[in-house]
Design a protein around this motif. Sequence first.
Motif, mmCIF file in Angstrom:
data_model
loop_
_atom_site.group_PDB
_atom_site.id
_atom_site.type_symbol
_atom_site.label_atom_id
_atom_site.label_comp_id
_atom_site.label_asym_id
_atom_site.label_seq_id
_atom_site.Cartn_x
_atom_site.Cartn_y
_atom_site.Cartn_z
ATOM 1 N N MET A 21 30.559 49.392 58.723
ATOM 2 C CA MET A 21 30.005 48.193 58.102
ATOM 3 C C MET A 21 29.888 48.359 56.580
ATOM 4 N N VAL A 22 29.367 49.516 56.130
ATOM 5 C CA VAL A 22 29.182 49.752 54.689
ATOM 6 C C VAL A 22 30.522 49.782 53.977
ATOM 7 N N LYS A 23 31.549 50.419 54.617
ATOM 8 C CA LYS A 23 32.888 50.456 54.003
ATOM 9 C C LYS A 23 33.423 49.049 53.777
ATOM 10 N N LYS A 24 33.294 48.210 54.823
ATOM 11 C CA LYS A 24 33.800 46.840 54.716
ATOM 12 C C LYS A 24 33.075 46.075 53.610
ATOM 13 N N VAL A 25 31.754 46.193 53.584
ATOM 14 C CA VAL A 25 30.962 45.461 52.575
ATOM 15 C C VAL A 25 31.329 45.911 51.171
ATOM 16 N N LEU A 26 31.420 47.230 50.964
ATOM 17 C CA LEU A 26 31.699 47.758 49.626
ATOM 18 C C LEU A 26 33.090 47.357 49.158
ATOM 19 N N LEU A 27 34.080 47.452 50.045
ATOM 20 C CA LEU A 27 35.438 47.086 49.658
ATOM 21 C C LEU A 27 35.529 45.588 49.362
ATOM 22 N N ASN A 28 34.823 44.790 50.138
ATOM 23 C CA ASN A 28 34.778 43.342 49.900
ATOM 24 C C ASN A 28 34.197 43.031 48.525
ATOM 25 N N VAL A 29 33.121 43.726 48.191
ATOM 26 C CA VAL A 29 32.484 43.535 46.874
ATOM 27 C C VAL A 29 33.442 43.910 45.755
ATOM 28 N N LEU A 30 34.068 45.084 45.858
ATOM 29 C CA LEU A 30 34.957 45.560 44.799
ATOM 30 C C LEU A 30 36.172 44.651 44.642
ATOM 31 N N ASP A 69 39.518 54.215 45.985
ATOM 32 C CA ASP A 69 39.021 55.539 45.575
ATOM 33 C C ASP A 69 37.532 55.479 45.240
ATOM 34 N N THR A 70 37.147 54.420 44.531
ATOM 35 C CA THR A 70 35.736 54.270 44.135
ATOM 36 C C THR A 70 34.854 54.163 45.374
ATOM 37 N N LYS A 71 35.318 53.379 46.356
ATOM 38 C CA LYS A 71 34.565 53.252 47.613
ATOM 39 C C LYS A 71 34.384 54.614 48.263
ATOM 40 N N ASN A 72 35.479 55.396 48.334
ATOM 41 C CA ASN A 72 35.427 56.699 48.988
ATOM 42 C C ASN A 72 34.522 57.674 48.229
ATOM 43 N N THR A 87 24.936 49.871 44.522
ATOM 44 C CA THR A 87 25.855 48.739 44.321
ATOM 45 C C THR A 87 25.079 47.492 43.909
ATOM 46 N N MET A 88 23.934 47.254 44.538
ATOM 47 C CA MET A 88 23.110 46.086 44.181
ATOM 48 C C MET A 88 22.620 46.178 42.738
ATOM 49 N N GLU A 89 22.185 47.366 42.311
ATOM 50 C CA GLU A 89 21.707 47.542 40.938
ATOM 51 C C GLU A 89 22.818 47.254 39.925
ATOM 52 N N VAL A 90 24.036 47.761 40.228
ATOM 53 C CA VAL A 90 25.180 47.537 39.324
ATOM 54 C C VAL A 90 25.525 46.055 39.260
ATOM 55 N N ASP A 98 25.718 36.694 43.419
ATOM 56 C CA ASP A 98 26.284 36.219 44.674
ATOM 57 C C ASP A 98 26.669 37.390 45.575
ATOM 58 N N LEU A 99 27.159 38.475 44.960
ATOM 59 C CA LEU A 99 27.547 39.655 45.732
ATOM 60 C C LEU A 99 26.339 40.514 46.108
ATOM 61 N N VAL A 100 25.278 40.396 45.303
ATOM 62 C CA VAL A 100 24.051 41.161 45.610
ATOM 63 C C VAL A 100 23.549 40.794 46.998
ATOM 64 N N GLU A 101 23.579 39.500 47.296
ATOM 65 C CA GLU A 101 23.053 39.035 48.582
ATOM 66 C C GLU A 101 23.827 39.630 49.759
ATOM 67 N N ILE A 102 25.140 39.825 49.603
ATOM 68 C CA ILE A 102 25.963 40.436 50.674
ATOM 69 C C ILE A 102 25.463 41.852 50.953
ATOM 70 N N CYS A 103 25.227 42.609 49.869
ATOM 71 C CA CYS A 103 24.748 43.988 50.018
ATOM 72 C C CYS A 103 23.342 44.016 50.620
ATOM 73 N N ARG A 104 22.498 43.086 50.157
ATOM 74 C CA ARG A 104 21.118 43.062 50.655
ATOM 75 C C ARG A 104 21.103 42.817 52.178
ATOM 76 N N SER A 105 21.939 41.903 52.664
ATOM 77 C CA SER A 105 22.009 41.617 54.099
ATOM 78 C C SER A 105 22.439 42.860 54.869
ATOM 79 N N ALA A 106 23.424 43.580 54.331
ATOM 80 C CA ALA A 106 23.893 44.797 54.988
ATOM 81 C C ALA A 106 22.804 45.857 55.024
#
Length: 1737
Positions: A21-30, A69-72, A87-90, A98-106
């Motif tokens: 789940m975290v991999k998918k969320v992070l890659l989606n954000v990036l 690479d950044t995700k990994n 990721t949320m802080e950045v 808009d992307l913060v909310e995706i991370c917060r839900s995860a």
Amino acid sequence: MEKRLSKSEWEENKTAKETTMVKKVLLNVLDNLTEKHFKCFKDLLQWDDVLKGKTAISTADLEKADRVDTKNLMLQTYTKAEVLEITMEVLKEIKRNDLVEICRSALEGITNEDMTGNKNKDQYQEDPMKNSEEISCKEQCQRETATLLRRLHLQHKHQQKLSPADFLQIGPPVKQDHETSEKDLAHTFLQRLMMLDYRARDIPVRQDTAEVSHSTSVPLFDTVDTEESLFNAFFSTSVDHNQSKQTHIHPMDIQMAVFHCSDSFLKQNMMTKLSQCQYALPLLVPDPVKMYIECPLWTFRQIRKTWKITQTKDNSNNNKSLPICEAETPMVSFFRLGSLSVSKSELINTLINDRHNTFFHRNCPGSTKSRHLMDGVAEIAWYCPAGKPDDAFTDCTAFCNLHGDALTFEKQRDILIEKSSVNVVLLSTPKKGDKSATVFSDLLKSSKPLICLIVDDSCDAVEIKKGTFKMGLKDRSRSDISEELKRIIGEILSGPHTSFQLETMAKVSGIRVDEDDTVCQKGKSAAMKIMNVLQETNVSRIKDKFLPCQGRLWHEWCRINKELHHLKGNIEKEKSEKQQELMTMRQKQCDASCSELMKLFIESLSSLPSTDKEYFLKWTQILIDALSTDDLNSILQSYHDKWSEVLALKKKHDKSDQLNRKQTELEQISTKLQSATFGLEHIFREMGQIYEAHKSLQKQTQRRQTDWSKYPELAAELMISGHPMELMDGDAGHVPLTWISSLLEEVIKRLGDQRVFVLSVLGVQSSGKSTMLNAMFGLQFAVSAGRCTKGAFMQLVKVSEERKKDFRFDYVLVVDTEGLRALELAGNTTPHHDNELATFVVGLGNMTLINIFGENPADMQDILQIVVQAFMRMKKVKLSPSCVFVHQNVTDIAAVEKNLDGKRRLQEKLDQMAQLAAKEEVCDAECFSDVIAFDVQKDVKYFAQLWEGSPPMAPPNPGYSKSVQELKNIVLSKASQSAGITLSQFKSKVQDLWKALMNEHFVFSFKNTLEIKVYRNLEVQYGNWTWALRSNMLTIENQLYNRIENGKLDKVELSYLSQEMSKTYEEIKKEMRKYFDDDRDKEMLVQWRGQFENKIREFHDEQVRGVKRKLNEVIQQKTACKKLDDQKTEFENKLLQKSKELAQQLKDKTQDEEELQKQFDSVWRGWVRELTADIKPIEDINLEEDHVIILYELGFEWALIGESKSSGRYKNISEIGDYFDYVTLTKYQEHCEENQQLQESERDTRGQRTFSQLRDRVSKAGRKVLNYLKGSFQYEDQQLIRSLIDNVEKHSLDTIRSKPVATSGYSPTYLLEVAKNVKEKVTAFESKRKYALKKEFTVDLLLYVFDRAKSWLSESHKKFKMNNDALIYLENKKDQYYNIFRSFCKGSSSAVVLGELICEKLKVSTVEAVCNKTAIDVAGEMRCSFPAFKGNRLNLEKHVLKSLAEKEDFSDFITYIHQPREQVERFIKEEVKKYIFTSHRDKARDILKKNVEDMKQFVSQALFTATERVKTQRGHTDMWLEEFTSLLKDELMFDDICSETFRDINNFDFLKEEIEKGLVPIMKETSSLSLNNMSEFRLTPDQILIDQLCKCCWEKCPFCSAVCTNTIEDHSPDDHSVPFHRSRAVSGGYYRNTVKMVIEFCTTLVASDQSFYPCLDSEETILYKRYRTAGPRFANWRITPDESKLTYWKWFVCRFEKQLEDHYKLKFQDYGEIPRQWRDHTKEEAIKSLDEMYKSE
């Protein structure tokens, strides 16, 4: 049956799902980031603020990483939750919410899995039967916690903790009596707790949803119809209607939820406030998510308890004050086994304070049956005795309470049993085999004393065995139980018992201790390094050994600095010596700086990340306080005992040596106490002193030392983060200005120049000022252990985003101060110190809180007198702070009548104090409201006493908290009407106030540099506005001048000039309005708005009138020359005709140029004789002859006139240093002839021979004359004679220049009129003096005036002759008519000849027009871009002084000193000349070329237009000439041309072409014209600039003759001022009856105790510091004391010492000797000092 997962299987399954789940969320954000944002994303992964102490990914790896690479990299470096948090802080930093909310839900998905349910990592089945119940409880607990946090809107704060910064800001007002919604409960609780409101637990809740039951709504039962159903309804055990409802949140759940969601620093603040509210504190806390038990030891570190141990034998008491973590006390622990009807917590409260709910219990307001976070929590509270007989216990005793059933919480129970001195257990009679029986049996076996309270037994207290007691609670009153328990516990504790110390909790196994966190340990480790350095040193020696810069050296520096402002004796010598001493002290500080302690402290402060640094500072303060606790307590006890002895002796009126001895001993203890007082603020103070010492010497830091230049940056970071900073050193009573200024500059660099509202507080010592501020804003003003605030501290409080719309500032800057009328332990307090502090603090504040303690009018009087005087001083220096009186410790604040009476008495007392202060400050004030805007009904706030009962066990009074909130609302309401001030303005205010306070007379000494700076900027704008008007008027004047000369205008109307100026004038007025309305300093500018609007209007009107006057003179001149002009026209017509006729005669006879010239010359002379036969030529004037004749006619001897002219001495009469030779006596005239030789001898040897030598040579009468001379003719007389010369010169030149010499010619009567006026002025001057002026003076003065007027008269007469002498006119036309003659001879057509004639006329007028326009443009360019001319008058003065220093010409200096305007004009002329011919030659030539090109275009257009019109209308030559000249009328002068000779012209295109062909060489020649030619015409750039720049104030300082630097000529009511005052020796000042120079500066003298004679005949002197009382000449000057080095004029005096002595015939000797230190200054330093002083202005 469902398959049970093993532990490892469950964990693998859970981890895999979460990772995916975290991999998918992070890659989606990036993938959703742009390239720019992705780059920023990677950069921000290196930031400490984002990582918050976590390890950073390698920069090298990140630089080459793509999105995958950044995700990994992130997943390899951080946990899954950390990846999402980072990721949320950045994303917040790059504004991608808009992307913060995706991370917060995860993140919530991961957290909820941990908190709720069937995926908990403890849900595995090694022993299903054993763990199923435990898992069920954990799941239930976690679900309830998640629900609770969601209801309180804290669900996100369990990971992202609340911090002190969230509450150290101005937010929405705290709701005191209103209901609060659930979502606001947590914040309201914390806010009220921070305000010391112990009712924070009891907050009314507003029902937001139907799901929550509410105490105010009573449910309605279903309708009952029968008697039986009614009966059953009454005894029904439930109400169905309410079963689905949630109950409101338990108060302790709110407290614990906030506790769990706070970072360690907010927890610490929270625990400190709970302790102050006398509430129990969490000692053992089960984590609601991870289920471990934590001891929050860190949170106790700031808590300090004070008590008195009662000794029963002699009833003496022993004071103790300790950090609670270090206190070793007995501990009584309470448990309950099973569910009981008796409240254990309520029982404990009766032992500690039966009027206060220390431990929350079931009967407290707001309590509910359901609570989620308190079960298993062990709370602790301490009973602190007051040393009174009715104390419950004789020593400090800890009481610990385990909430919930002790049977369930085994770990907590075991720890408490082990740590307790006494165990108290509540239970019902246990049945054999019950778990409670087993636990109880274990307790009985323990060696610890045990008290068993049986709830279902009624037996009396009985000791079963030694140390084991039982007591029944059934049918017993609460008071009986309490008293019996107190007795039993007291009995146990009176014997041997174990002690409990909080710090030992760190060694308990099986629990987590918050201080074990890595970040906390890092901070502690850094702090321990410092403590290891201090360990072997006695506390009273620490400051001397490790902080040497702030001790004796700093105090000595402060003493010398204060002496520097109160000089006596040989002032300049003493001043130089004092300044040298100050530098020596600074050198010693540098040598002693950077001890091992300071190096370690600075190293940690510089290198630690922000969180580690915060821990480091906290630990350092905690450990330092602990280090000094024992010593301080001992010294304070000694001080108390000794003070009691002194008071006892005073009551007996004992005058013996014993009293003196005891007082001496008291002073020694006081000194020891001051040495032993050591806190974090002293380390910061040392930083400041190290910085000041190095900065003043500009010493480079050695490698082994820390870099002192970085200190302000370090302190600024702390101040921004909420740390208080010392503004005034309380021990030295001094403000370290250099340090404070640099600190504030760094704050400005980081925050920007933010606006702040400065709130200061004043009050007597120990009146609760700091407590009030801390409660009001959640502050923690730093004070040393066991001491009150000393000096002044400042702290920034941010305005929250949601409140910014209500205010016009960004921060509140709170200034806390030491108490007035304090019992200073050092014994050095004086009323002056209190007045100084009050004035400083009142001046700094936009608002000052005046804190009055108690209701005794006598106690109020002292502070009111100080405060009123401070406000009166503010009024006199035009500062307008506001105030609110806070009346604390009032017994009955609810009694309206009493309050009204109190306000009336306060008003009367304030009015009385205002009248007293008015006399002292010399100010008109009948009542306090005359001093400051004050409304006794609105600006007085009554406070209840702080404590509800008697300390140390009394909680804060809830009324106090309410009063604090009401006061805060009052303060913020008033603040909302203020714009505050900028941080840079605050910095200036600190400097101005403190510099003025250093001097004895604050009001005379105060220099508002901020106001001065704003005024100087306004002067620059004024210069720009006036220049725009002047340059526009010059253009208009030029046009009208040409019209007049062209005969197209014979009258100029004011209305027309105003109309022409209107557009520019309206633009200027619009600019002014914008400047005054929109400038950031508009509040300060408003005081000058009307004045400057009037000045601009006056300037506009003056320009209009001036141009009208000048143009009227041109019209008059044109009218006066009309006859000649008519003659000129006749001459030209005849010459033209004669030239044509002669050419016709010779046309075919010769083409030889030489023969033509010869023929023309032969007839030309005849033509001129013929034309001028009846005209008399104008003769040249002989001014030298007229001068002599006029003087002779006035009665002066030929010999006297001849001697003066031949010697040439009259030329320097305005600049000579000594007028003694011109003086003779009126009173003793009969002795003058007899003693003429004596006077000459005395003059020759003045300053070289002693009076005793002269007395041997003179008669008694001669001695009488000599003594009179020496006693009467003083420096003031010299200045008066010089003023007479200046006035006569100005008046005479104005008179001469008003004469129409250029239009009517010169007449000797002009000079005769001036000469008579001069003689009358000299006679009038003599009539008011005790002496007469010799004839030589009047002759020299007249010749000087004549000489000054000579050049103007000669030039004007020359102009008159050139314009009016027919012979000269004709001779000037010879070449022009020869060319016409030659053209006719060559057969040229009339069009060619007319073209040549027009070109000849255009050549002269084009050159003049171009030169005039270039003069205006060059002046404009220099006015806007040349450094010396583009600023205000002060800027010009600075450049003049620089120029003088660079040239080092003594005669120029003397001209500047005595004739400043003349030297300034000379400077302007020189700079213009350099600009045009040297430094900006190309620029000036470009301006000239552009104007030539413009003129060429203009003439070409006129030719085209005239030709086209004539062709269209089939006109003739007359029409063409009329059209052409009409088009030229505004730009070029063009004489009329006789058209008769050229009437045969019909091809006007050919004429146009001929003229254009002739214009080419003319324009080329004009373009290459020397710029020197500008000086020959009407307008010159230097004169334009002189008119602009010298129209300013030229008043001279009555002491040193320095010129006022105000840009406005008449700037009343503003005082005259100048930043460059001089040594009085510069203008020839000397001591009465001596030849000794006065070397002192007036800026030094006004701070001294010296005096002066205000006028010639005065026998009484006036103190320099009261110079304004000496008369009108002095009253309008602002001369503020200046401790700066004033290097420029010191260098000048040393550089030209001999020349000054010769010039003034005086000596630098005795007390006029030049101080040795002056000679060290170089010319470069002198010039640099001008820049420094200019900046300070």
